[in-house]
Design a protein around this motif. Sequence first.
Motif, PDB file in Angstrom:
ATOM      1  N   GLU A 144      -1.108  -5.657   4.750  1.00 17.05           N
ATOM      2  CA  GLU A 144      -1.879  -4.881   5.728  1.00 17.05           C
ATOM      3  C   GLU A 144      -2.408  -3.567   5.139  1.00 17.05           C
ATOM      4  O   GLU A 144      -3.259  -2.917   5.746  1.00 17.05           O
ATOM      5  CB  GLU A 144      -1.035  -4.610   6.977  1.00 17.05           C
ATOM      6  CG  GLU A 144       0.095  -3.623   6.796  1.00 17.05           C
ATOM      7  CD  GLU A 144       1.372  -4.183   6.145  1.00 17.05           C
ATOM      8  OE1 GLU A 144       2.358  -3.416   6.053  1.00 17.05           O
ATOM      9  OE2 GLU A 144       1.391  -5.366   5.717  1.00 17.05           O
ATOM     10  N   ASP A 199     -15.214 -15.572   4.008  1.00 18.00           N
ATOM     11  CA  ASP A 199     -14.352 -15.764   5.174  1.00 18.00           C
ATOM     12  C   ASP A 199     -13.377 -16.913   4.949  1.00 18.00           C
ATOM     13  O   ASP A 199     -12.192 -16.793   5.266  1.00 18.00           O
ATOM     14  CB  ASP A 199     -15.201 -16.009   6.422  1.00 18.00           C
ATOM     15  CG  ASP A 199     -14.390 -15.889   7.705  1.00 18.00           C
ATOM     16  OD1 ASP A 199     -13.427 -15.087   7.744  1.00 18.00           O
ATOM     17  OD2 ASP A 199     -14.732 -16.586   8.670  1.00 18.00           O
ATOM     18  N   ASP A 258     -11.807 -10.330   7.986  1.00 18.93           N
ATOM     19  CA  ASP A 258     -11.001  -9.199   8.454  1.00 18.93           C
ATOM     20  C   ASP A 258     -10.584  -8.297   7.294  1.00 18.93           C
ATOM     21  O   ASP A 258     -10.253  -7.134   7.501  1.00 18.93           O
ATOM     22  CB  ASP A 258      -9.780  -9.693   9.231  1.00 18.93           C
ATOM     23  CG  ASP A 258      -8.858 -10.566   8.377  1.00 18.93           C
ATOM     24  OD1 ASP A 258      -9.359 -11.494   7.702  1.00 18.93           O
ATOM     25  OD2 ASP A 258      -7.642 -10.322   8.394  1.00 18.93           O
ATOM     26  N   LYS A 259     -10.606  -8.820   6.072  1.00 18.88           N
ATOM     27  CA  LYS A 259     -10.241  -8.034   4.891  1.00 18.88           C
ATOM     28  C   LYS A 259     -11.433  -7.286   4.286  1.00 18.88           C
ATOM     29  O   LYS A 259     -11.257  -6.421   3.436  1.00 18.88           O
ATOM     30  CB  LYS A 259      -9.603  -8.922   3.821  1.00 18.88           C
ATOM     31  CG  LYS A 259      -8.186  -9.329   4.134  1.00 18.88           C
ATOM     32  CD  LYS A 259      -7.284  -8.113   4.129  1.00 18.88           C
ATOM     33  CE  LYS A 259      -5.823  -8.477   4.210  1.00 18.88           C
ATOM     34  NZ  LYS A 259      -4.995  -7.257   4.353  1.00 18.88           N
TER      35      LYS A 259
END
Length: 178
Positions: A69, A99, A105-106
Amino acid sequence: DAFYNIHPGAHTGQGAEQGIQLIAKCLNEIVTKEQKTTILLELMSGKGSDIGRSFEEIKQILDLLNYKEKFGVCLDTCHIFSAGYDIVNNLDYVLKQFDDIIGLDKLMAIHLNDSLMPFDSHKDRHAKIGEGLIGLEALTKIINHPLLKDLPFYLETPQENIDGYQKEIELLKKLYKY
């Protein structure tokens, strides 16, 4: 959020797999659970023994990290064009690949620049906006793409003085639709 962007490194003849292992080991030694800064791994052009020349290599590093994270990815338009990702003619496909392999999301930032070197050349030579082989039309599509338009864009072009950057920023603001 604060970002700290890094080039992953090079394997210097040890091979990509060994380089990936060493990069992940070093990152795991320095990143803590309490850290507030997100480290962005920048995709590279693939010159020499660079690590991070493909979405797969970046994914391999990310998979080995303890605090996933705390990490993201920065796309450099010159680098990925030179690495063989066709952002000029097939941006949607490149983003789908990203993706599928890493996850959108990264994706947390874009280094925006043109390229002096041709597609898939594996050479890292940045050009001024609209003065390279990526071209103004493709760069306009990138900054306005629905999946990218809200990301931070960092201008990373060669300039002789601050006025050159100001002109590019003004041009990009005119081309940005949002």
